[in-house]
Design a protein around this motif. Structure first.
Motif, PDB file in Angstrom:
ATOM      1  N   HIS A 173       0.854  -1.185   0.000  1.00  0.00           N
ATOM      2  CA  HIS A 173       0.000   0.000   0.000  1.00  0.00           C
ATOM      3  C   HIS A 173       0.891   1.236   0.000  1.00  0.00           C
ATOM      4  N   LEU A 174       1.018   1.877  -1.136  1.00  0.00           N
ATOM      5  CA  LEU A 174       1.842   3.067  -1.271  1.00  0.00           C
ATOM      6  C   LEU A 174       0.973   4.259  -1.625  1.00  0.00           C
ATOM      7  N   GLU A 175       1.353   5.428  -1.111  1.00  0.00           N
ATOM      8  CA  GLU A 175       0.578   6.639  -1.344  1.00  0.00           C
ATOM      9  C   GLU A 175       1.067   7.432  -2.554  1.00  0.00           C
ATOM     10  N   HIS A 176       2.368   7.475  -2.777  1.00  0.00           N
ATOM     11  CA  HIS A 176       2.895   8.357  -3.822  1.00  0.00           C
ATOM     12  C   HIS A 176       2.569   7.798  -5.207  1.00  0.00           C
ATOM     13  N   PRO A 177       1.958   8.603  -6.072  1.00  0.00           N
ATOM     14  CA  PRO A 177       1.512   8.096  -7.381  1.00  0.00           C
ATOM     15  C   PRO A 177       2.641   7.629  -8.278  1.00  0.00           C
ATOM     16  N   ASP A 178       3.815   8.269  -8.197  1.00  0.00           N
ATOM     17  CA  ASP A 178       4.926   7.847  -9.052  1.00  0.00           C
ATOM     18  C   ASP A 178       5.473   6.494  -8.631  1.00  0.00           C
ATOM     19  N   LEU A 179       5.459   6.211  -7.340  1.00  0.00           N
ATOM     20  CA  LEU A 179       5.865   4.879  -6.884  1.00  0.00           C
ATOM     21  C   LEU A 179       4.867   3.838  -7.359  1.00  0.00           C
ATOM     22  N   ARG A 180       3.612   4.164  -7.265  1.00  0.00           N
ATOM     23  CA  ARG A 180       2.569   3.205  -7.638  1.00  0.00           C
ATOM     24  C   ARG A 180       2.570   2.931  -9.134  1.00  0.00           C
ATOM     25  N   SER A 181       2.886   3.934  -9.929  1.00  0.00           N
ATOM     26  CA  SER A 181       2.868   3.732 -11.381  1.00  0.00           C
ATOM     27  C   SER A 181       4.178   3.166 -11.908  1.00  0.00           C
ATOM     28  N   ASP A 182       5.319   3.458 -11.238  1.00  0.00           N
ATOM     29  CA  ASP A 182       6.613   3.053 -11.771  1.00  0.00           C
ATOM     30  C   ASP A 182       7.234   1.871 -11.035  1.00  0.00           C
ATOM     31  N   ALA A 183       7.191   1.888  -9.709  1.00  0.00           N
ATOM     32  CA  ALA A 183       7.862   0.837  -8.942  1.00  0.00           C
ATOM     33  C   ALA A 183       6.965  -0.376  -8.688  1.00  0.00           C
ATOM     34  N   VAL A 184       5.680  -0.142  -8.458  1.00  0.00           N
ATOM     35  CA  VAL A 184       4.780  -1.252  -8.113  1.00  0.00           C
ATOM     36  C   VAL A 184       4.684  -2.300  -9.220  1.00  0.00           C
ATOM     37  N   PRO A 185       4.551  -1.922 -10.510  1.00  0.00           N
ATOM     38  CA  PRO A 185       4.497  -2.971 -11.547  1.00  0.00           C
ATOM     39  C   PRO A 185       5.714  -3.890 -11.524  1.00  0.00           C
ATOM     40  N   ARG A 197      15.309   0.122  -6.915  1.00  0.00           N
ATOM     41  CA  ARG A 197      16.074   1.118  -7.663  1.00  0.00           C
ATOM     42  C   ARG A 197      15.160   2.199  -8.218  1.00  0.00           C
ATOM     43  N   THR A 198      14.021   1.772  -8.745  1.00  0.00           N
ATOM     44  CA  THR A 198      13.070   2.730  -9.306  1.00  0.00           C
ATOM     45  C   THR A 198      12.541   3.660  -8.234  1.00  0.00           C
ATOM     46  N   ALA A 199      12.235   3.113  -7.062  1.00  0.00           N
ATOM     47  CA  ALA A 199      11.713   3.941  -5.968  1.00  0.00           C
ATOM     48  C   ALA A 199      12.717   5.018  -5.569  1.00  0.00           C
ATOM     49  N   PHE A 200      13.976   4.655  -5.460  1.00  0.00           N
ATOM     50  CA  PHE A 200      14.984   5.647  -5.085  1.00  0.00           C
ATOM     51  C   PHE A 200      15.254   6.639  -6.223  1.00  0.00           C
ATOM     52  N   ARG A 201      15.057   6.210  -7.454  1.00  0.00           N
ATOM     53  CA  ARG A 201      15.155   7.159  -8.568  1.00  0.00           C
ATOM     54  C   ARG A 201      14.079   8.225  -8.442  1.00  0.00           C
ATOM     55  N   VAL A 202      12.846   7.810  -8.104  1.00  0.00           N
ATOM     56  CA  VAL A 202      11.754   8.768  -7.909  1.00  0.00           C
ATOM     57  C   VAL A 202      12.099   9.731  -6.779  1.00  0.00           C
ATOM     58  N   LEU A 203      12.608   9.189  -5.657  1.00  0.00           N
ATOM     59  CA  LEU A 203      12.976  10.040  -4.519  1.00  0.00           C
ATOM     60  C   LEU A 203      14.092  11.001  -4.912  1.00  0.00           C
ATOM     61  N   GLU A 204      15.077  10.508  -5.629  1.00  0.00           N
ATOM     62  CA  GLU A 204      16.192  11.354  -6.060  1.00  0.00           C
ATOM     63  C   GLU A 204      15.697  12.510  -6.926  1.00  0.00           C
ATOM     64  N   GLU A 205      14.800  12.222  -7.841  1.00  0.00           N
ATOM     65  CA  GLU A 205      14.275  13.268  -8.720  1.00  0.00           C
ATOM     66  C   GLU A 205      13.496  14.326  -7.943  1.00  0.00           C
ATOM     67  N   LEU A 249      18.263  10.014   7.702  1.00  0.00           N
ATOM     68  CA  LEU A 249      17.209   9.161   7.153  1.00  0.00           C
ATOM     69  C   LEU A 249      17.240   9.132   5.624  1.00  0.00           C
ATOM     70  N   TYR A 250      17.391  10.307   5.018  1.00  0.00           N
ATOM     71  CA  TYR A 250      17.404  10.373   3.548  1.00  0.00           C
ATOM     72  C   TYR A 250      18.723   9.840   2.987  1.00  0.00           C
ATOM     73  N   ALA A 251      19.846  10.342   3.510  1.00  0.00           N
ATOM     74  CA  ALA A 251      21.144   9.914   2.992  1.00  0.00           C
ATOM     75  C   ALA A 251      21.385   8.435   3.281  1.00  0.00           C
ATOM     76  N   GLY A 252      20.975   7.969   4.469  1.00  0.00           N
ATOM     77  CA  GLY A 252      21.163   6.571   4.818  1.00  0.00           C
ATOM     78  C   GLY A 252      20.388   5.631   3.920  1.00  0.00           C
ATOM     79  N   GLY A 253      19.222   6.082   3.471  1.00  0.00           N
ATOM     80  CA  GLY A 253      18.443   5.244   2.554  1.00  0.00           C
ATOM     81  C   GLY A 253      19.202   4.974   1.269  1.00  0.00           C
ATOM     82  N   PHE A 254      19.822   6.019   0.723  1.00  0.00           N
ATOM     83  CA  PHE A 254      20.598   5.834  -0.508  1.00  0.00           C
ATOM     84  C   PHE A 254      21.823   4.957  -0.259  1.00  0.00           C
ATOM     85  N   GLY A 255      22.516   5.179   0.871  1.00  0.00           N
ATOM     86  CA  GLY A 255      23.739   4.447   1.120  1.00  0.00           C
ATOM     87  C   GLY A 255      23.525   2.999   1.496  1.00  0.00           C
TER      88      GLY A 255
END
Length: 295
Positions: A173-185, A197-205, A249-255
């Protein structure tokens, strides 16, 4: 179970029109799904500038012969989201009964025996003997550029809720639409590393966009600069320790979470861990956009 939802799609001529909250056109669709009765009710209203009241362009009530056909309709939409190949796909659903009407044309059709559902790059359309209703994929377009797929994902959420088996494994159950459309499939197809990888790409953008960074700054460096306690543009808190906590929290997620699967070829992430990471990224996106909106 009965679920109701409103879907709104607004068209804007420019970014300035968005800031001024002056859409050139708005279409609102209400959808009611009743799994106990097998009923699919849909009504669409159009709003044009200068009109004091909306115009109901379509209304229809359809009783499915087999309620599981609704899952086939959802599968059409999922395939569109997954493949994005500009293909138009349709399915015809047999009905026990159905009625449709168009107030604008003053036309009503009874005794409808089937309804044709079509998914294209614009929306999900139902056609019942020439009477057409639509749920547009996108909640907003600017200068004819589609901005998101919030409505498409909301429809899929409705179907998932109706057919959810409480004995099944946990559902993502994800709220962000870009995660749901790009990472969930990717997650649904079993590509767990790819979904992370896709989820962190969305966060990075989103960090890059909100913080005003160039494409050259990526990953941990991007997060550390963005949330730096020494004048970072995305510092949310007032207390020093809390500021540093958000940066970690943010930097640690990427690392710790993104980089390992990005730098290894073996399948090191299973379904459970991928689900945990996707929820983590979803939370970071929610906080980022909520704070950016308040600013």
């Amino acid at each position: 179970m009965r679920i109701s939802r409103e879907f709104t799609s607004e068209q804007y001529s420019s970014e300035q029109a968005v800031e001024d909250e002056q859409p050139s056109f708005r279409i609102e669709t209400r959808l009611d799904l009743d799994s106990d009765e097998g009923v699919f009710d849909i009504s669409t209203h159009e709003h044009h500038p200068g009109d004091s009241t909306p115009t109901q362009s379509f209304g229809g009530s359809f009783v499915f012969s087999d309620w599981s056909d609704l899952q086939d309709v959802a599968d059409l939409l999922k395939r569109y989201i997954r493949e994005q190949d500009d293909q138009t796909r349709s399915i015809t659903v047999p009905l026990d009964s159905g009625t449709g009407f168009n107030s604008r044309l003053g036309r009503r059709v009874d005794d409808i025996s089937d309804a044709r559902f079509t998914v294209d790059d614009y929306g999900l359309e139902v056609d019942a003997n020439g009477q057409r209703g639509q749920i547009r994929h996108y909640s907003k377009t600017v200068d004819y550029t589609q901005q998101d797929r919030r409505n498409a994902m909301a429809f899929l959420d409705m179907v998932d809720e109706l057919f959810q088996d409480t004995d099944d494994e946990p559902i993502l159950h994800l709220e962000h639409p870009d995660l749901r459309s790009d990472a969930v499939p990717e997650y649904v197809d079993g590509h767990y590393q790819s979904s992370v990888r896709t989820a962190f790409r969305v966060l990075e953008e989103r960090i890059r966009e909100e913080g005003g960074f160039s494409q050259d700054t990526v990953g941990m460096d991007l997060a550390q600069n963005a949330f730096s306690t020494d004048g970072g543009p995305l510092t949310f808190a007032d207390v020093g320790a809390e500021k540093k906590g958000w940066m970690y929290l943010y930097a640690g997620g990427f690392g710790a979470l993104r980089n390992p699967p990005s730098h290894r070829n073996e399948d090191s992430i299973d379904q459970q861990r991928a689900m945990q990471i996707l929820h983590y990224v979803d939370m970071l996106l929610d906080v980022l956009e909520e704070e950016a909106t308040e600013d």
